[in-house]
Design a protein around this motif. Structure first.
Motif, PDB file in Angstrom:
ATOM      1  N   LEU B  63     -47.266  11.160  22.273  1.00  0.00           N
ATOM      2  CA  LEU B  63     -47.441  11.767  23.600  1.00  0.00           C
ATOM      3  C   LEU B  63     -48.515  11.019  24.378  1.00  0.00           C
ATOM      4  N   ILE B  64     -49.630  10.751  23.694  1.00  0.00           N
ATOM      5  CA  ILE B  64     -50.747  10.071  24.369  1.00  0.00           C
ATOM      6  C   ILE B  64     -50.291   8.708  24.878  1.00  0.00           C
ATOM      7  N   ASN B  65     -49.394   8.072  24.119  1.00  0.00           N
ATOM      8  CA  ASN B  65     -48.941   6.731  24.485  1.00  0.00           C
ATOM      9  C   ASN B  65     -47.647   6.741  25.290  1.00  0.00           C
ATOM     10  N   HIS B  66     -47.296   7.875  25.879  1.00  0.00           N
ATOM     11  CA  HIS B  66     -46.113   7.992  26.754  1.00  0.00           C
ATOM     12  C   HIS B  66     -44.812   7.653  26.038  1.00  0.00           C
ATOM     13  N   LEU B  67     -44.794   7.736  24.715  1.00  0.00           N
ATOM     14  CA  LEU B  67     -43.526   7.442  24.034  1.00  0.00           C
ATOM     15  C   LEU B  67     -42.658   8.702  23.955  1.00  0.00           C
ATOM     16  N   GLU B  68     -43.283   9.851  24.223  1.00  0.00           N
ATOM     17  CA  GLU B  68     -42.545  11.115  24.351  1.00  0.00           C
ATOM     18  C   GLU B  68     -43.123  11.840  25.565  1.00  0.00           C
ATOM     19  N   LYS B  69     -42.339  12.780  26.096  1.00  0.00           N
ATOM     20  CA  LYS B  69     -42.838  13.551  27.245  1.00  0.00           C
ATOM     21  C   LYS B  69     -43.242  14.944  26.787  1.00  0.00           C
ATOM     22  N   LEU B  70     -44.388  15.414  27.280  1.00  0.00           N
ATOM     23  CA  LEU B  70     -44.811  16.759  26.887  1.00  0.00           C
ATOM     24  C   LEU B  70     -44.054  17.802  27.705  1.00  0.00           C
ATOM     25  N   ASN B  71     -43.925  19.020  27.150  1.00  0.00           N
ATOM     26  CA  ASN B  71     -43.172  20.078  27.815  1.00  0.00           C
ATOM     27  C   ASN B  71     -44.066  21.074  28.541  1.00  0.00           C
ATOM     28  N   ALA B  72     -45.293  21.219  28.079  1.00  0.00           N
ATOM     29  CA  ALA B  72     -46.203  22.152  28.755  1.00  0.00           C
ATOM     30  C   ALA B  72     -47.634  21.708  28.505  1.00  0.00           C
ATOM     31  N   GLY B  73     -48.534  22.214  29.324  1.00  0.00           N
ATOM     32  CA  GLY B  73     -49.938  21.846  29.206  1.00  0.00           C
ATOM     33  C   GLY B  73     -50.214  20.579  29.970  1.00  0.00           C
ATOM     34  N   ARG B  74     -51.420  20.066  29.805  1.00  0.00           N
ATOM     35  CA  ARG B  74     -51.748  18.818  30.494  1.00  0.00           C
ATOM     36  C   ARG B  74     -52.469  17.886  29.554  1.00  0.00           C
ATOM     37  N   LEU B  75     -52.206  16.610  29.794  1.00  0.00           N
ATOM     38  CA  LEU B  75     -52.759  15.594  28.927  1.00  0.00           C
ATOM     39  C   LEU B  75     -53.286  14.477  29.820  1.00  0.00           C
ATOM     40  N   LEU B  76     -54.575  14.184  29.679  1.00  0.00           N
ATOM     41  CA  LEU B  76     -55.149  13.123  30.496  1.00  0.00           C
ATOM     42  C   LEU B  76     -55.743  12.045  29.613  1.00  0.00           C
ATOM     43  N   VAL B  77     -55.475  10.808  29.964  1.00  0.00           N
ATOM     44  CA  VAL B  77     -56.097   9.692  29.280  1.00  0.00           C
ATOM     45  C   VAL B  77     -56.961   8.974  30.303  1.00  0.00           C
ATOM     46  N   ASP B  78     -58.241   8.920  30.042  1.00  0.00           N
ATOM     47  CA  ASP B  78     -59.183   8.284  30.951  1.00  0.00           C
ATOM     48  C   ASP B  78     -59.046   8.853  32.370  1.00  0.00           C
ATOM     49  N   GLY B  79     -58.851  10.160  32.446  1.00  0.00           N
ATOM     50  CA  GLY B  79     -58.777  10.807  33.746  1.00  0.00           C
ATOM     51  C   GLY B  79     -57.422  10.726  34.423  1.00  0.00           C
ATOM     52  N   GLU B  80     -56.455  10.059  33.810  1.00  0.00           N
ATOM     53  CA  GLU B  80     -55.136   9.943  34.432  1.00  0.00           C
ATOM     54  C   GLU B  80     -54.112  10.760  33.673  1.00  0.00           C
ATOM     55  N   PHE B  81     -53.247  11.430  34.433  1.00  0.00           N
ATOM     56  CA  PHE B  81     -52.235  12.254  33.800  1.00  0.00           C
ATOM     57  C   PHE B  81     -51.220  11.410  33.041  1.00  0.00           C
ATOM     58  N   VAL B  82     -50.793  11.954  31.923  1.00  0.00           N
ATOM     59  CA  VAL B  82     -49.758  11.299  31.135  1.00  0.00           C
ATOM     60  C   VAL B  82     -48.447  12.037  31.359  1.00  0.00           C
ATOM     61  N   GLY B  83     -47.375  11.283  31.623  1.00  0.00           N
ATOM     62  CA  GLY B  83     -46.048  11.897  31.720  1.00  0.00           C
ATOM     63  C   GLY B  83     -45.685  12.310  33.135  1.00  0.00           C
ATOM     64  N   TYR B  84     -46.631  12.764  33.906  1.00  0.00           N
ATOM     65  CA  TYR B  84     -46.325  13.126  35.293  1.00  0.00           C
ATOM     66  C   TYR B  84     -47.585  12.964  36.133  1.00  0.00           C
ATOM     67  N   ARG B  85     -47.388  12.987  37.437  1.00  0.00           N
ATOM     68  CA  ARG B  85     -48.523  12.928  38.360  1.00  0.00           C
ATOM     69  C   ARG B  85     -48.625  14.270  39.057  1.00  0.00           C
ATOM     70  N   GLU B  86     -49.840  14.663  39.339  1.00  0.00           N
ATOM     71  CA  GLU B  86     -50.043  15.899  40.071  1.00  0.00           C
ATOM     72  C   GLU B  86     -50.516  15.532  41.462  1.00  0.00           C
ATOM     73  N   ARG B  87     -49.811  16.040  42.441  1.00  0.00           N
ATOM     74  CA  ARG B  87     -50.148  15.688  43.817  1.00  0.00           C
ATOM     75  C   ARG B  87     -49.884  16.910  44.683  1.00  0.00           C
ATOM     76  N   ASP B  88     -50.873  17.345  45.413  1.00  0.00           N
ATOM     77  CA  ASP B  88     -50.751  18.548  46.251  1.00  0.00           C
ATOM     78  C   ASP B  88     -50.218  19.723  45.439  1.00  0.00           C
ATOM     79  N   GLY B  89     -50.664  19.852  44.231  1.00  0.00           N
ATOM     80  CA  GLY B  89     -50.259  20.986  43.421  1.00  0.00           C
ATOM     81  C   GLY B  89     -48.847  20.891  42.874  1.00  0.00           C
ATOM     82  N   LYS B  90     -48.173  19.762  43.155  1.00  0.00           N
ATOM     83  CA  LYS B  90     -46.819  19.616  42.615  1.00  0.00           C
ATOM     84  C   LYS B  90     -46.823  18.561  41.519  1.00  0.00           C
ATOM     85  N   LEU B  91     -45.884  18.693  40.599  1.00  0.00           N
ATOM     86  CA  LEU B  91     -45.790  17.722  39.513  1.00  0.00           C
ATOM     87  C   LEU B  91     -44.634  16.763  39.783  1.00  0.00           C
TER      88      LEU B  91
END
Ligand SMILES: Nc1ncnc2c1ncn2[C@@H]1O[C@H](COP(=O)(O)OP(=O)(O)OP(=O)(O)O)[C@@H](O)[C@H]1O
Ligand SMILES: [Mg+2]
Lengths: 317, 267
Positions: B63-91
């Motif tokens: 998950l940390i290495n983007h080889l799988e996508k997470l289904n819930a929760g949030r995962l940040l590596v060095d302050g950046e979202f993994v799997g999706y971007r959050e912008r204006d409250g939307k994913l």
């Protein structure tokens, strides 16, 4: 009588007790296969009988005609054409096959479907029928049009050219063969360990880089042997391009000559002799290619000379 | 003006924590592999991840290495979202290209090495820097040689993986990951496929790496390594973090029943 000598040697072969020497080599008397030999002799006799009959008793073979036409200029030119068609269509089929296989395995569902439908059509219909269709290409499609259905087209350019039947034959064979090559390449790609793709991806390589640099080179070992078979098969399939109709390859040419001299048998033999010559050469080539890629399997001979470069120490300081 | 800056859940100091997982959940079909994982890996920290087989350790690294996508929760590596971007409250789902860019800075070492068998040790190391980072070939080779020296394999530059022992292959794999100058290294049971006498040489390289300040997450059954090198130890079971803490304390005095049961088998 053999058993007496056998026990003597077995006695010699005992390991000296407590000796640090290697054990003596085993020199056992080989097993005999009397039935195998008898069978071989019978087969050889039958074959010799067949050859004697063919050469001396069966006048229909017309061996004088065979000798006359074997190196006839028209025949050797046709043999050359067969070879050229084989090479051209096989090379295009391999390129297209790789593309189709990669499309089939890509994560893109559109590519996947296109490849699947292609294979469905081209593997699902006889190559002879496909060749007939290619021959009819310009009868079916007379002009190039762009427009909406049921309305006068905006652009309508009639085909003022036609493609030579030679090229139609090559296209027909290549497009059919590509579907088989695609499956061979796909099997090769799937044979590569999944961990390879994962490692490349983890290094930040894109999917296409991973394919080109990591997966496809490793799949070659699996792809080469069946591809050799396909080349040999293609050589013989060229005899079907008469369906286009193109008749300046080996089979078409010898058949035409046979018709003109009212004597089919010797010219069939001429064609066979040439096909056999080519397939023999191809089989030898395939043998060496396979040996080369089996070498990659063991990795023993693949190592580049394992030497320390003299300046490498200095580099690190 | 639209505000494009991401709302970081952690306090936006100069340098955010290297990995922040908050209630991370991952399912494969109906099989919930990770239920509720929350943990933080600070910069320069070495975290050991232990747990029974099937507890989802590999999945978490993937998950940390983007080889799988997470289904819930949030995962940040060095302050950046993994799997999706959050912008204006939307994913927004992440593009493969963006994932690849983030992945470049995360090194991964596998249980079965996964070296490229058709390339020499040196070629294995320079492949990604040249293809992915467009590093000049000469530069990449010079750097690869330094790295090979660092893992003690300077003289094996031209050897194919098939000619190297398991321990040597794993050290080349570590050098290959380091060639991308990662800020985070993930190790998935790096010594599990090795003969016992070869484990030490790989662990030594990892110890040196930890000492150099690299942030590392190490899935391992080598409790000696955890005790000596790790800053924190996380015990996972059944998709949840059962126990976490200082490795010396957890190993000497496990609080949770399941941890005790697991450690009694491993130690
Ligand atoms: N791609 C996948 N598709 C479906 N299920 C998967 C996939 N990857 C892992 N799983 C399942 O997820 C669970 C956890 O797997 P994971 O490999 O993360 O465990 P692990 O803790 O690394 O175990 P081990 O110590 O054996 O490596 C397993 O039950 C496994 O079957
Ligand atoms: Mg695992």
């Amino acid at each position: 009588m053999a058993s007496a000598g056998h026990t003597d040697r077995a006695a010699q072969a005992t390991v000296p007790p407590g000796g640090g020497d290697d054990a003596p080599l085993i020199r056992a008397i080989p097993l005999r296969h009397p039935w195998r030999n008898t069978f071989a002799v019978i087969v050889l006799l039958l074959f010799a009988g067949f050859l004697y009959d063919a050469f001396f008793l069966r006048t229909e073979y017309h061996w004088d005609q065979f000798g006359k036409y074997l190196f006839d200029a028209r025949v050797s030119q046709a043999a050359m054409n067969t070879l050229i068609i084989t090479v051209l269509s096989m090379v295009s089929a391999i390129v297209l096959g790789v593309i189709l296989a990669v499309m089939r395995l890509s994560p893109n569902p559109v590519f996947k479907s296109i490849s699947w439908v292609y294979l469905w059509v081209f593997r699902g219909t006889p190559v002879y029928v496909q060749l007939v269709f290619w021959g009819l290409l310009f009868t079916l499609y007379k002009s190039f049009r762009v427009g909406l259905p049921f309305q006068t087209p905006w652009v309508d350019i009639p085909f003022s050219f036609s493609i030579d039947v030679f090229w139609l034959a090559v296209i027909g064979l290549a497009l059919n063969e590509a579907s088989y090559m695609a499956e061979i390449v796909r099997a090769g790609i799937l044979s590569v360990d999944r961990g390879q793709e994962e490692a490349a991806t983890a290094l930040g390589m894109s999917w296409s880089q991973t394919m080109r640099r990591i997966v496809i080179p490793q799949s070659m070992r699996i792809i080469i042997p069946p591809t050799g078979n396909e080349v040999i098969s293609m050589l013989k399939t060229t005899s079907l391009v008469i369906a286009v109709p193109y008749s300046f390859e080996l089979y078409g040419r010898t058949r035409d000559i046979a018709v003109s001299i009212f004597d089919p048998i010797p010219l069939l033999l001429v064609a066979c002799a040439w096909y056999l010559l080519f397939t023999s050469i191809l089989m030898i080539g395939q043998h060496f290619l396979e040996k080369r890629f089996a070498r990659g399997l063991t990795m023993t001979d693949m190592t580049k000379p394992d030497v320390v470069e003299p300046q490498s120490k200095a580099d690190h300081e | 003006m639209t505000q494009f800056t991401e709302q970081l859940p952690v306090q936006s100091e100069v340098a955010p924590d290297m990995v922040v997982a908050e209630r991370v959940m991952k399912q494969f079909g109906s099989n919930t592999v990770l239920k509720n994982i929350s943990l933080t890996v600070k910069r320069g920290e070495v975290m050991c991840l232990v747990g029974p087989s099937g507890s989802g350790k590999s999945t978490f690294l993937r998950l940390i290495n983007h080889l799988e996508k997470l289904n819930a929760g949030r995962l940040l590596v060095d302050g950046e979202f993994v799997g999706y971007r959050e912008r204006d409250g939307k994913l927004y789902e992440q593009k493969p290209r963006d994932a690849a860019v983030q992945r470049r800075e995360i090194g991964m070492v596998f249980q079965r090495f996964n070296l490229f068998p058709h390339m020499t040790a040196l070629e294995n190391i320079i492949e990604a820097p040249i293809r992915v980072k467009n590093q000049p070939r000469k530069e990449a080779i010079a750097r690869a040689k330094v790295l090979l020296e660092r893992v003690g394999l300077a003289e094996k530059a031209k050897a194919y993986p098939g000619h190297l022992s398991g321990g040597q292959q794993q050290r080349v794999a570590i050098a290959r990951a380091l060639a991308m100058d990662p800020k985070l290294m993930l190790f998935d049971e790096p010594t599990s496929a090795l003969d016992p006498e070869l484990v030490g040489e790989v662990l030594d390289v990892m110890k040196a790496l930890a000492k150099s300040g690299m942030t590392m997450i190490v899935v391992t059954h080598e409790m000696g390594f955890a005790r000596e090198v790790a800053d924190s130890l996380v015990f996972m079971d059944g998709g949840v973090v059962v126990e976490t803490g200082d490795p010396r304390e957890v190993l000497a005095n496990p609080q949770h029943e399941r941890t005790q049961a697991f450690l009694s088998k491993v130690l």
